[in-house]
Design an enzyme around this catalytic site. Structure first.
Site, PDB file in Angstrom:
ATOM      1  N   LYS A   1      -2.777   6.537   1.691  1.00  0.00           N
ATOM      2  CA  LYS A   1      -2.657   6.928   3.095  1.00  0.00           C
ATOM      3  C   LYS A   1      -1.768   8.160   3.203  1.00  0.00           C
ATOM      4  O   LYS A   1      -0.715   8.161   3.857  1.00  0.00           O
ATOM      5  CB  LYS A   1      -2.109   5.753   3.905  1.00  0.00           C
ATOM      6  CG  LYS A   1      -2.765   5.658   5.275  1.00  0.00           C
ATOM      7  CD  LYS A   1      -2.549   4.320   5.905  1.00  0.00           C
ATOM      8  CE  LYS A   1      -2.866   4.338   7.387  1.00  0.00           C
ATOM      9  NZ  LYS A   1      -4.207   4.773   7.750  1.00  0.00           N
TER      10      LYS A   1
ATOM     11  N   GLU B   1     -16.140   6.355   4.565  1.00  0.00           N
ATOM     12  CA  GLU B   1     -15.468   5.755   5.725  1.00  0.00           C
ATOM     13  C   GLU B   1     -15.525   6.703   6.901  1.00  0.00           C
ATOM     14  O   GLU B   1     -15.920   7.868   6.771  1.00  0.00           O
ATOM     15  CB  GLU B   1     -14.025   5.376   5.378  1.00  0.00           C
ATOM     16  CG  GLU B   1     -13.133   6.540   5.035  1.00  0.00           C
ATOM     17  CD  GLU B   1     -11.703   6.088   4.706  1.00  0.00           C
ATOM     18  OE1 GLU B   1     -11.512   5.543   3.613  1.00  0.00           O
ATOM     19  OE2 GLU B   1     -10.805   6.299   5.536  1.00  0.00           O
TER      20      GLU B   1
ATOM     21  N   ARG C   1       0.840  -1.213   0.000  1.00  0.00           N
ATOM     22  CA  ARG C   1       0.000   0.000   0.000  1.00  0.00           C
ATOM     23  C   ARG C   1       0.866   1.251   0.000  1.00  0.00           C
ATOM     24  O   ARG C   1       0.535   2.252  -0.636  1.00  0.00           O
ATOM     25  CB  ARG C   1      -0.934  -0.032   1.211  1.00  0.00           C
ATOM     26  CG  ARG C   1      -1.974   1.068   1.180  1.00  0.00           C
ATOM     27  CD  ARG C   1      -3.053   0.849   2.208  1.00  0.00           C
ATOM     28  NE  ARG C   1      -2.540   0.914   3.570  1.00  0.00           N
ATOM     29  CZ  ARG C   1      -3.276   0.700   4.656  1.00  0.00           C
ATOM     30  NH1 ARG C   1      -4.555   0.384   4.537  1.00  0.00           N
ATOM     31  NH2 ARG C   1      -2.748   0.775   5.863  1.00  0.00           N
TER      32      ARG C   1
HETATM   33  C1  COI Z   1      -4.485   2.977  11.597  1.00  0.00           C
HETATM   34  O1  COI Z   1      -5.539   2.404  11.827  1.00  0.00           O
HETATM   35  O2  COI Z   1      -3.397   2.428  11.788  1.00  0.00           O
HETATM   36  C2  COI Z   1      -4.453   4.324  11.055  1.00  0.00           C
HETATM   37  O3  COI Z   1      -3.568   4.601  10.338  1.00  0.00           O
HETATM   38  C3  COI Z   1      -5.448   5.331  11.458  1.00  0.00           C
HETATM   39  C4  COI Z   1      -4.814   6.406  12.278  1.00  0.00           C
HETATM   40  C5  COI Z   1      -5.606   7.665  12.160  1.00  0.00           C
HETATM   41  C6  COI Z   1      -4.645   6.009  13.705  1.00  0.00           C
END
Ligand code: COI
Length: 375
Positions: A221, A257, A119
């Site tokens: 991300k 989401e 990813r």
């Molecule tokens: C995760 O779930 O690891 C994320 O990257 C979300 C983050 C905002 C804590």
């Protein structure tokens, strides 16, 4: 180059790193790194989701058009970066999140780290950045976890959250890809993400602000996606909600989401979740839960899920690395609230949470081949 938060120890290790980098692809452990074995002073019972400073972080750099070479473990601390770094000025940055668990026999488990690596590669392509290879990413994660082993919570008390970062660290002034990139990994022991713990969370559907739009970066991300949700999230929290559920920006009626996780809707034996179509994050927990639910006989559909289906559901839950599987107790949409699962955790959410976490913690047989033991 300006220095943010000068910190002698970190500067020294950073200089050591610059002076000793080579082109080999393994993780180099500087002589300054020796895994510490004394136990840490943490109350594992009250561990939440906040940063705990650990012993070491991993760091490597490369130029635009180049590839990452051997990285190094250095003491955890501040980094030096130009005020005109691409990441600070234009948001050229990505992050990942994954967890390490300690088994009862003391061994350490990672869950599908190659998925996070893939990813990150995909996101890097979208954000015009070079990225570490899958094997380099996974080796770096393993080395960082092992160097910080004493911070991994005991079985059942939490996990070691692993945060890989990829950023444009080189200077730019005009809008362009940065000339230099940094891949860094730090870790922190964590407990539950939501203050509710495993109790159901209460979400509000956001109708004015959107998280992503077609053709944008909603499926990668990138750091900006998370800054963009803070305003709605803060307003929701101020009103007593746990978080915000976003709708699509075109029709304003399909689920996207939650700020930090994917969403699933349960109706009888059917489970549906918004399809991956460029505006939502392809969560690794999302993908895993789809497979786990199918293996347990549920009909799982990835499709456009409407707000009406959400309000008519038997159960709703969220998935993500940080939140794992988080049951939703209520949804508020245009002033109307709907509750799910009575006052407790819904049966399906509980069943899937248990199945996934038992796998991740090495308590059930890993028929999927998802778990990697690193010690
Ligand atoms: C995760 O779930 O690891 C994320 O990257 C979300 C983050 C905002 C804590």
């Amino acid at each position: 180059m300006a220095v943010i938060y000068p910190h002698v120890e970190t500067l020294l290790s950073f200089l050591f790193f610059l002076l000793t980098s080579s082109n080999a692809s393994a993780v180099r452990t500087s002589s300054a790194v020796s895994t510490r074995s004394e136990s840490v002073d943490i109350d594992w019972e009250t561990l939440g989701f906040g940063l705990v400073h650990t012993d070491y972080m991993y760091i490597t750099k490369c130029s635009q058009g180049g590839s990452f070479s051997e990285g190094e473990l250095v003491p955890f601390g501040y980094i030096e970066i130009s005020p005109s770094a691409g990441v600070l000025n234009y948001g050229q940055g990505l992050f990942e999140g994954l967890k390490a668990y300690r088994k009862v026999d003391g061994s350490i488990l990672l869950f599908r780290p190659e998925e996070n690596a893939a990813r990150m590669m995909m996101g890097a392509e979208r954000m015009c950045m070079p990225s570490p290879s899958v094997s380099q990413f996974v080796e770096a994660v393993k080395a960082t976890v092992l160097a910080n082993e004493r911070w991994i919570p005991p079985p059942g008390k939490g996990s070691l959250y692993i945060r890989p970062l990829l950023m444009g660290s080189g200077s730019v002034l005009g809008l362009a890809p940065a000339p230099e990139y940094t891949f860094l990994i730090y870790v922190s022991p964590v407990g539950n993400y939501f203050k509710e713990g495993l109790s159901p969370i209460n979400l509000i559907v956001e109708t004015a602000m959107h998280r992503a739009s077609p053709g944008g970066t909603g499926s990668v991300k990138t750091i900006g996606n998370y800054a963009a949700v803070l305003k709605a999230q803060s307003a929701a929290k101020a009103r007593g909600y746990s978080d915000v559920l976003y709708l699509d920006s075109v029709h304003k009626k399909y689920l996207e989401e939650v700020s930090s996780c994917n969403v699933f809707v349960v109706k009888g034996n059917n489970i549906s979740t918004p399809a991956i179509k460029g505006t939502i994050l392809p969560g690794i927990t999302r993908k895993s839960i789809i497979d786990v639910a199918r293996s347990q006989g549920f009909q799982v559909e990835e499709k456009a899920v409407t707000v009406d289906e959400l309000l008519d559901a038997d159960e709703v839950f969220c998935t993500g690395t940080a939140v794992v599987v988080s049951p939703v107790g209520s949804i508020t949409y245009l002033g109307k609230s709907v509750s799910y699962g009575g006052s407790g955790v819904g049966l399906v959410s509980q069943q899937l949470y248990t199945a996934l976490t038992r796998l991740q913690m090495g308590l059930s047989e890993d028929k999927m081949g998802w778990v990697i033991e690193i010690k």
